[in-house]
Scaffold this motif. Structure first.
Motif, PDB file in Angstrom:
ATOM      1  N   ARG A  92       0.855  -1.199   0.000  1.00 57.37           N
ATOM      2  CA  ARG A  92       0.000   0.000   0.000  1.00 57.37           C
ATOM      3  C   ARG A  92       0.883   1.238   0.000  1.00 57.37           C
ATOM      4  O   ARG A  92       2.064   1.172   0.353  1.00 57.37           O
ATOM      5  N   ARG A  93       0.266   2.354  -0.413  1.00 54.06           N
ATOM      6  CA  ARG A  93       1.035   3.596  -0.486  1.00 54.06           C
ATOM      7  C   ARG A  93       1.351   4.093   0.922  1.00 54.06           C
ATOM      8  O   ARG A  93       0.493   4.051   1.803  1.00 54.06           O
ATOM      9  N   VAL A  94       2.590   4.569   1.082  1.00 55.95           N
ATOM     10  CA  VAL A  94       2.944   5.217   2.350  1.00 55.95           C
ATOM     11  C   VAL A  94       3.355   6.650   2.019  1.00 55.95           C
ATOM     12  O   VAL A  94       3.852   6.933   0.937  1.00 55.95           O
ATOM     13  N   GLY A  95       3.100   7.541   2.961  1.00 55.85           N
ATOM     14  CA  GLY A  95       3.393   8.946   2.707  1.00 55.85           C
ATOM     15  C   GLY A  95       4.238   9.573   3.797  1.00 55.85           C
ATOM     16  O   GLY A  95       4.323   9.053   4.923  1.00 55.85           O
ATOM     17  N   ARG A  96       4.884  10.655   3.427  1.00 62.65           N
ATOM     18  CA  ARG A  96       5.661  11.436   4.394  1.00 62.65           C
ATOM     19  C   ARG A  96       5.371  12.903   4.149  1.00 62.65           C
ATOM     20  O   ARG A  96       4.772  13.278   3.143  1.00 62.65           O
ATOM     21  N   CYS A  97       5.848  13.747   5.038  1.00 64.96           N
ATOM     22  CA  CYS A  97       5.657  15.185   4.868  1.00 64.96           C
ATOM     23  C   CYS A  97       6.623  15.697   3.785  1.00 64.96           C
ATOM     24  O   CYS A  97       7.823  15.386   3.844  1.00 64.96           O
ATOM     25  N   PRO A  98       6.126  16.463   2.821  1.00 62.51           N
ATOM     26  CA  PRO A  98       7.025  16.993   1.770  1.00 62.51           C
ATOM     27  C   PRO A  98       8.064  17.955   2.338  1.00 62.51           C
ATOM     28  O   PRO A  98       9.102  18.193   1.716  1.00 62.51           O
ATOM     29  N   HIS A  99       7.802  18.521   3.528  1.00 61.27           N
ATOM     30  CA  HIS A  99       8.777  19.431   4.147  1.00 61.27           C
ATOM     31  C   HIS A  99       9.767  18.710   5.033  1.00 61.27           C
ATOM     32  O   HIS A  99      10.559  19.352   5.730  1.00 61.27           O
ATOM     33  N   GLY A 100       9.691  17.385   5.063  1.00 59.79           N
ATOM     34  CA  GLY A 100      10.672  16.613   5.821  1.00 59.79           C
ATOM     35  C   GLY A 100      10.463  16.640   7.335  1.00 59.79           C
ATOM     36  O   GLY A 100      11.412  16.415   8.088  1.00 59.79           O
ATOM     37  N   CYS A 101       9.228  16.937   7.797  1.00 60.96           N
ATOM     38  CA  CYS A 101       8.978  16.910   9.251  1.00 60.96           C
ATOM     39  C   CYS A 101       9.268  15.510   9.794  1.00 60.96           C
ATOM     40  O   CYS A 101       9.094  14.513   9.086  1.00 60.96           O
ATOM     41  N   ASP A 102       9.698  15.451  11.052  1.00 59.94           N
ATOM     42  CA  ASP A 102      10.089  14.181  11.671  1.00 59.94           C
ATOM     43  C   ASP A 102       8.850  13.452  12.190  1.00 59.94           C
ATOM     44  O   ASP A 102       8.552  13.462  13.383  1.00 59.94           O
ATOM     45  N   ILE A 103       8.121  12.817  11.261  1.00 60.59           N
ATOM     46  CA  ILE A 103       6.931  12.049  11.651  1.00 60.59           C
ATOM     47  C   ILE A 103       7.067  10.635  11.084  1.00 60.59           C
ATOM     48  O   ILE A 103       7.767  10.435  10.099  1.00 60.59           O
ATOM     49  N   PRO A 104       6.435   9.657  11.757  1.00 61.79           N
ATOM     50  CA  PRO A 104       6.506   8.303  11.188  1.00 61.79           C
ATOM     51  C   PRO A 104       5.760   8.250   9.851  1.00 61.79           C
ATOM     52  O   PRO A 104       4.891   9.085   9.597  1.00 61.79           O
ATOM     53  N   GLN A 105       6.126   7.282   9.018  1.00 66.00           N
ATOM     54  CA  GLN A 105       5.438   7.207   7.727  1.00 66.00           C
ATOM     55  C   GLN A 105       3.979   6.826   7.943  1.00 66.00           C
ATOM     56  O   GLN A 105       3.630   6.104   8.884  1.00 66.00           O
ATOM     57  N   VAL A 106       3.126   7.348   7.054  1.00 65.42           N
ATOM     58  CA  VAL A 106       1.684   7.196   7.233  1.00 65.42           C
ATOM     59  C   VAL A 106       1.118   6.311   6.124  1.00 65.42           C
ATOM     60  O   VAL A 106       1.493   6.463   4.960  1.00 65.42           O
ATOM     61  N   ALA A 107       0.243   5.354   6.492  1.00 69.25           N
ATOM     62  CA  ALA A 107      -0.391   4.471   5.510  1.00 69.25           C
ATOM     63  C   ALA A 107      -1.909   4.594   5.658  1.00 69.25           C
ATOM     64  O   ALA A 107      -2.504   3.912   6.495  1.00 69.25           O
ATOM     65  N   PRO A 108      -2.553   5.456   4.865  1.00 66.15           N
ATOM     66  CA  PRO A 108      -4.002   5.667   5.024  1.00 66.15           C
ATOM     67  C   PRO A 108      -4.832   4.398   4.849  1.00 66.15           C
ATOM     68  O   PRO A 108      -5.853   4.246   5.526  1.00 66.15           O
ATOM     69  N   LEU A 109      -4.372   3.457   3.971  1.00 67.00           N
ATOM     70  CA  LEU A 109      -5.156   2.224   3.802  1.00 67.00           C
ATOM     71  C   LEU A 109      -5.183   1.424   5.103  1.00 67.00           C
ATOM     72  O   LEU A 109      -6.219   0.921   5.518  1.00 67.00           O
ATOM     73  N   ASP A 110      -4.029   1.313   5.774  1.00 73.24           N
ATOM     74  CA  ASP A 110      -3.974   0.589   7.054  1.00 73.24           C
ATOM     75  C   ASP A 110      -4.921   1.213   8.064  1.00 73.24           C
ATOM     76  O   ASP A 110      -5.653   0.505   8.782  1.00 73.24           O
ATOM     77  N   ALA A 111      -4.893   2.546   8.108  1.00 80.22           N
ATOM     78  CA  ALA A 111      -5.759   3.245   9.064  1.00 80.22           C
ATOM     79  C   ALA A 111      -7.231   2.934   8.764  1.00 80.22           C
ATOM     80  O   ALA A 111      -8.014   2.653   9.674  1.00 80.22           O
TER      81      ALA A 111
END
Ligand SMILES: [Zn+2]
Length: 455
Positions: A92-111
């Motif tokens: 599934r697609r995973v996303g990150r912040c385009p500004h490089g913020c220090d957040i874990p990768q996000v998977a909307p399908l999993d959510a």
């Protein structure tokens, strides 16, 4: 059938081996077990196909929790989870912040699927594991689960699920107790009209459980601690095939706590409200002679319930009296005991009390015997309002507190007192609350599941 088998065969070479085992199976049992494996693998395929289709759909990206910019896809990544059918894989697609913020990768399908980031097993597997652990040791539960999912499940994993689910059950209870303390009463559980007309019985007892000594280590001397158990049920009457009229319990509910009577009281009261103590036509409290529990009755339940002292405990006291007064070995003692027991059972407790008073006046009675007689008299006198057994019998009420004792046995004895078992406080509490959820019909709700055989 041949057609289906051929299409399966074409579809996936890994199924071919399983199909060969199926075709070569000698016994019916071997045949069914082989078919079970095929079914499991096919079910995994179906699930993975649905997940793959969903992963291809356009993704709605949430905003970055730090800077608020919409997250951006970094492409597809693999995800794996152990399920009741075995391991399930999807991308599934995973996303990150385009500004490089220090957040874990996000998977909307999993959510959307309700899968937590660090989750390694699926909900239905955890639910089944917890259900097994309610009845059998963790290692056995893990092994049985392995049979289902065609893999290896570690006892430690099952233990972890039980801790999490039990903790959640305790949180729910504490929230209900806190609401109760604020004066918010729970909604009574729905009850069919014929059951709502039945008497509501309640009672409580204590049972000892082996705990570890201080700390997490199982070494050292066992520390026995008391668990208070309360039971509530509607008393139905049932005629057996031999024509005997016996009590049958409906809507049995249990409460239990590792703690004293003060800890039991609000729990028992909460459940009594749920079981309709305010609207029941008749409420009875059944108990043996334990003083603390009768105090609980006086303080909390006497306004709502008729108290009944367990007849067999009362009779035991009579025998103590008879033995002290007339010497236990004599025919005279046995004769008086039989007569006193009969009168106690058939509505003449005052005659029995009078006999005991008379016995206290007998000259030449040793002081120890006199002391026993005084105790027995005080015991029955204190319970004078709880020993009108002829009335209880006429009302169809039980004379004994057997339902309380058997509830203790079932809830505690069967799972917590196995050979070599000794519990930590948290370990015990978490499993206890899962067992309570099970027996009280609230287990599936705890996992947010509806497990119906008629889907
Ligand atoms: Zn950001």
């Amino acid at each position: 059938m041949l057609c289906l088998r051929d299409s399966i065969r074409d579809d996936d070479p890994s199924v071919q081996r399983l199909l060969r085992v199926l075709e070569d199976a000698d016994s019916l049992t071997a045949l069914l077990l082989a078919a079970w494996q095929v079914a499991r693998v096919l079910a995994v395929h179906m699930v993975e196909a649905v997940l793959a289709e969903r992963a291809r759909r356009p993704t709605a990206w949430p905003p970055c929790p730090v800077c608020g910019t919409s997250l951006r896809s970094k492409g597809f990544a693999r995800r794996q989870l152990t399920s009741l059918l075995g391991p399930i894989h999807w991308r599934r697609r995973v996303g990150r912040c385009p500004h490089g913020c220090d957040i874990p990768q996000v998977a909307p399908l999993d959510a959307a699927l309700g899968v937590q980031p660090h989750q390694r097993t699926s909900g239905e597997l955890q639910c089944l594991g917890c259900a097994l652990a309610v009845f059998v040791p963790f290692a056995t539960a893990a092994r049985l689960l392995g049979w289902y999912c065609g893999g290896v499940v570690s006892p430690h994993a099952v233990w972890g699920w039980v801790q999490a689910a039990g903790h959640q059950a305790m949180e729910c209870l504490h929230a209900d107790l806190a609401a109760g303390a604020q004066g918010h009463e729970p909604t009574p559980e729905p009850l069919a009209a014929e059951q709502a007309a039945l008497p509501l019985a309640l009672g409580a007892d204590g049972v000892m459980v082996p705990f570890r000594p201080e700390g997490g280590t199982p070494k050292g001397k066992i520390r026995w601690r008391e668990i208070k158990v309360g039971v509530l049920a509607r008393l139905g009457r049932h005629r057996t095939r031999t024509g005997q009229l016996v009590t049958r319990l409906h809507q049995r509910r249990l409460v239990a706590v590792l703690g004293d009577i003060e800890a039991l009281t609000p729990r028992l009261w909460l459940e009594a409200l749920r079981q309709g103590i305010r609207s029941a036509a008749q409420v009875v409290w059944l108990s043996d002679g334990g003083r603390g529990l009768w105090r609980l009755y006086e303080e909390r339940f006497a306004r709502h319930a008729r108290g009944i002292l367990d007849f067999y405990h009362a009779a035991q006291q009579l025998w103590r009296g008879a033995a002290a007064w007339l010497d236990g070995r004599t025919t005279q003692a046995r004769r008086w005991f039989g007569w006193a027991r009969h009168r106690l059972r058939h509505g003449m407790p005052d005659g029995v009390l009078a006999d005991l008073t008379e016995a206290l006046d007998v000259e030449g009675l040793p002081e120890t015997a006199r002391e026993t007689l005084r105790t027995v008299y005080a015991y029955l006198h204190r319970h004078r309002e709880h020993i009108n057994y002829d009335i209880y019998k006429d009302l169809g009420l039980p004379l004994g507190s057997g339902m309380v004792e058997s509830a203790c046995k079932w809830l505690i004895q069967q799972r917590f007192k196995g050979v070599g078992m000794r519990w930590s406080e948290d370990g015990f509490n978490h499993l206890l609350h899962l067992r309570l959820a099970w027996v009280n019909g609230r287990f599936e709700a705890l996992f947010g599941l509806t497990l119906s055989p008629n889907l």
